[in-house]
Design a protein around this motif. Structure first.
Motif, PDB file in Angstrom:
ATOM      1  N   LEU A  97       0.802  -1.221   0.000  1.00 30.96           N
ATOM      2  CA  LEU A  97       0.000   0.000   0.000  1.00 30.96           C
ATOM      3  C   LEU A  97       0.838   1.276   0.000  1.00 30.96           C
ATOM      4  O   LEU A  97       0.327   2.335  -0.374  1.00 30.96           O
ATOM      5  N   SER A  98       2.111   1.193   0.401  1.00 28.30           N
ATOM      6  CA  SER A  98       2.926   2.411   0.513  1.00 28.30           C
ATOM      7  C   SER A  98       3.078   3.153  -0.818  1.00 28.30           C
ATOM      8  O   SER A  98       2.991   4.397  -0.837  1.00 28.30           O
ATOM      9  N   PRO A  99       3.266   2.485  -1.981  1.00 30.45           N
ATOM     10  CA  PRO A  99       3.335   3.263  -3.229  1.00 30.45           C
ATOM     11  C   PRO A  99       2.049   4.018  -3.540  1.00 30.45           C
ATOM     12  O   PRO A  99       2.088   5.158  -4.018  1.00 30.45           O
ATOM     13  N   TYR A 117       4.832  -2.645 -14.306  1.00 32.20           N
ATOM     14  CA  TYR A 117       5.626  -3.837 -14.009  1.00 32.20           C
ATOM     15  C   TYR A 117       6.260  -3.743 -12.620  1.00 32.20           C
ATOM     16  O   TYR A 117       6.314  -4.740 -11.882  1.00 32.20           O
ATOM     17  N   ALA A 118       6.759  -2.548 -12.283  1.00 29.29           N
ATOM     18  CA  ALA A 118       7.411  -2.379 -10.980  1.00 29.29           C
ATOM     19  C   ALA A 118       6.424  -2.615  -9.845  1.00 29.29           C
ATOM     20  O   ALA A 118       6.742  -3.298  -8.863  1.00 29.29           O
ATOM     21  N   TYR A 119       5.217  -2.063  -9.975  1.00 30.07           N
ATOM     22  CA  TYR A 119       4.250  -2.226  -8.877  1.00 30.07           C
ATOM     23  C   TYR A 119       3.766  -3.671  -8.780  1.00 30.07           C
ATOM     24  O   TYR A 119       3.635  -4.210  -7.669  1.00 30.07           O
ATOM     25  N   VAL A 120       3.517  -4.305  -9.921  1.00 29.54           N
ATOM     26  CA  VAL A 120       3.115  -5.714  -9.891  1.00 29.54           C
ATOM     27  C   VAL A 120       4.238  -6.565  -9.292  1.00 29.54           C
ATOM     28  O   VAL A 120       3.985  -7.495  -8.503  1.00 29.54           O
ATOM     29  N   GLY A 121       5.489  -6.252  -9.644  1.00 31.00           N
ATOM     30  CA  GLY A 121       6.607  -6.968  -9.050  1.00 31.00           C
ATOM     31  C   GLY A 121       6.681  -6.784  -7.551  1.00 31.00           C
ATOM     32  O   GLY A 121       6.981  -7.723  -6.800  1.00 31.00           O
ATOM     33  N   LEU A 122       6.390  -5.556  -7.075  1.00 31.67           N
ATOM     34  CA  LEU A 122       6.375  -5.306  -5.634  1.00 31.67           C
ATOM     35  C   LEU A 122       5.311  -6.149  -4.944  1.00 31.67           C
ATOM     36  O   LEU A 122       5.547  -6.712  -3.862  1.00 31.67           O
ATOM     37  N   LEU A 123       4.136  -6.250  -5.563  1.00 29.48           N
ATOM     38  CA  LEU A 123       3.073  -7.092  -5.003  1.00 29.48           C
ATOM     39  C   LEU A 123       3.505  -8.559  -4.950  1.00 29.48           C
ATOM     40  O   LEU A 123       3.297  -9.243  -3.935  1.00 29.48           O
ATOM     41  N   ILE A 124       4.105  -9.045  -6.024  1.00 28.72           N
ATOM     42  CA  ILE A 124       4.532 -10.443  -6.067  1.00 28.72           C
ATOM     43  C   ILE A 124       5.577 -10.716  -4.993  1.00 28.72           C
ATOM     44  O   ILE A 124       5.521 -11.727  -4.281  1.00 28.72           O
ATOM     45  N   GLY A 125       6.560  -9.806  -4.851  1.00 25.97           N
ATOM     46  CA  GLY A 125       7.595 -10.002  -3.843  1.00 25.97           C
ATOM     47  C   GLY A 125       7.038 -10.007  -2.434  1.00 25.97           C
ATOM     48  O   GLY A 125       7.420 -10.841  -1.596  1.00 25.97           O
ATOM     49  N   ALA A 126       6.100  -9.084  -2.141  1.00 23.24           N
ATOM     50  CA  ALA A 126       5.511  -9.036  -0.797  1.00 23.24           C
ATOM     51  C   ALA A 126       4.692 -10.285  -0.506  1.00 23.24           C
ATOM     52  O   ALA A 126       4.746 -10.847   0.597  1.00 23.24           O
ATOM     53  N   LEU A 127       3.935 -10.755  -1.501  1.00 20.63           N
ATOM     54  CA  LEU A 127       3.133 -11.961  -1.297  1.00 20.63           C
ATOM     55  C   LEU A 127       4.011 -13.204  -1.172  1.00 20.63           C
ATOM     56  O   LEU A 127       3.706 -14.114  -0.399  1.00 20.63           O
ATOM     57  N   ALA A 128       5.099 -13.238  -1.941  1.00 22.37           N
ATOM     58  CA  ALA A 128       6.001 -14.388  -1.851  1.00 22.37           C
ATOM     59  C   ALA A 128       6.664 -14.466  -0.486  1.00 22.37           C
ATOM     60  O   ALA A 128       6.984 -15.557  -0.006  1.00 22.37           O
TER      61      ALA A 128
END
Length: 361
Positions: free
Chosen positions: A96-98, A181-192
């Motif tokens: 949520l921070s971004p 892409y950057a935001y989707v990557g951030l979501l994937i990393g946090a969920l992983a």
């Protein structure tokens, strides 16, 4: 080829109470290498590097925040429920921070948007005065090629933008795609980072986890090195803005904000420096053409020195020679452009880790 097992107690080995590592055949290990290499090549060819970097960043931030949030909220000892709660809060904060930062930036930018037409008119008037001064100082033949006033300057700018409309549209689309892409990557990393682990993994999954763990360790080392690079660039920029320019009576406005931007943007390799360089040059242009030229010359010098600085600091953190990293940076920039320059330290650090683990170097 013997099965590749991480040593006990290493950061790459899973906890013993979760699962044991099954033997991996030579074919499984080779398949994991090929899958990892193919993934990294696909990332570079399809412009997915921002997403990959943000996957790593989201994962590390979530894992770093989780225990600190647990202690902050006094959720008790390291129980499973408490740990899961801390990880969930950390993942939510990272995701949520971004959006919160974007909302804050938009709420403070309404004044700039409303005043944009007036600022555009002031910029045109300033450019017109500068061009008229140049017309008086240059030879008549050369001066005749310059615009005569504000209206002509506006016509030149409009004609140029119309000619470059397609390129500008493509550039804007590329930036928006990269941000997505950057935001989707951030979501994937946090969920992983908060994913559940099964009772047992197959040999190929174990090898892929090992590959990813080494990539994550290389990214962590690169981030730590980039922090010191950003601090060094910020120090040089602060000396230039606070000491050198005032000695020439060319002090820039918003100097504290520019210094802060230099540090924050410097945390992003290469691209961050280009961003803050453009902003500082534009601010220098608002003072005088001489200030803009001085800023541009200084920042070009810093950008070129970035090769050596980056190679030196990153090489020390990742146990790579300066000549190795410089060679890789030049080659990857020639092949993939600026994205290759950004990816070179991370990919080469990961490659060295794999080669050392296989006892080939």
């Amino acid at each position: 080829m013997p099965s590749e097992l991480p040593p006990q107690g290493s950061p790459e080995s899973p906890p013993a109470h979760r699962q044991a590592w099954a033997p991996a055949t030579r074919g499984v290990v080779i398949a994991s290498y090929l899958l990892m290499a193919g993934t990294l090549l696909l990332v570079m060819l399809r412009g997915l590097l921002p997403g990959l970097l943000c996957v790593c960043l989201g994962f590390l931030l979530t894992r770093w925040l989780a225990p600190r949030l647990v202690r902050l909220r006094r959720l008790g000892p390291r129980g499973r429920g408490f740990s899961h709660s801390g990880q969930s809060m950390a993942a939510a904060l990272v995701m949520l921070s971004p959006l919160l930062l974007l909302a804050l930036a938009l709420s403070h930018s309404r004044t700039y948007i409303v005043d944009a037409p007036q600022q555009y008119r002031e910029l045109l008037d300033y450019l017109a005065r500068t061009v008229l001064e140049l017309r008086l100082k240059l030879p008549p033949d050369i001066a005749a090629q310059l615009p005569a006033g504000t209206a002509e300057i506006q016509h030149v700018i409009a004609s140029y933008l119309a000619a470059k409309a397609g390129a500008l549209a493509m550039a804007g689309r590329a930036w928006l795609t990269g941000l997505l892409y950057a935001y989707v990557g951030l979501l994937i990393g946090a969920l992983a980072a908060v994913r559940g682990t099964g009772t047992r993994r197959g040999p190929l999954t174990q090898q892929l986890v090992l590959r990813v763990a080494r990539m994550g360790e290389a990214f962590r080392q690169i981030v730590a090195a980039q922090f010191w690079i950003a601090a060094f660039n910020t120090l040089l920029t602060a000396l230039f803005l606070l000491v050198v320019l005032p000695l020439w009576d060319l002090g820039l406005p918003y100097t504290p904000a520019l210094i802060t931007l230099t540090f924050l943007a410097g945390l992003v390799p290469i691209v961050g420096n280009l961003l803050c360089n453009a902003v500082i040059t534009l601010v220098g242009l608002s003072v005088s053409p001489i200030a803009a030229v001085a800023c541009l010359a200084f920042l070009i010098l810093i950008h070129k020195a970035e090769y050596v600085i980056n190679a030196k600091v990153v090489g020390k953190r990742t146990h790579m020679g300066v000549w190795e990293l410089l060679s890789v940076m030049f080659v990857t920039e020639a092949v993939f452009g600026p994205a290759g320059l950004v990816a070179a330290p991370l990919f080469y650090a990961y490659l060295k880790k794999e080669l050392k683990a296989a006892r080939l170097v």
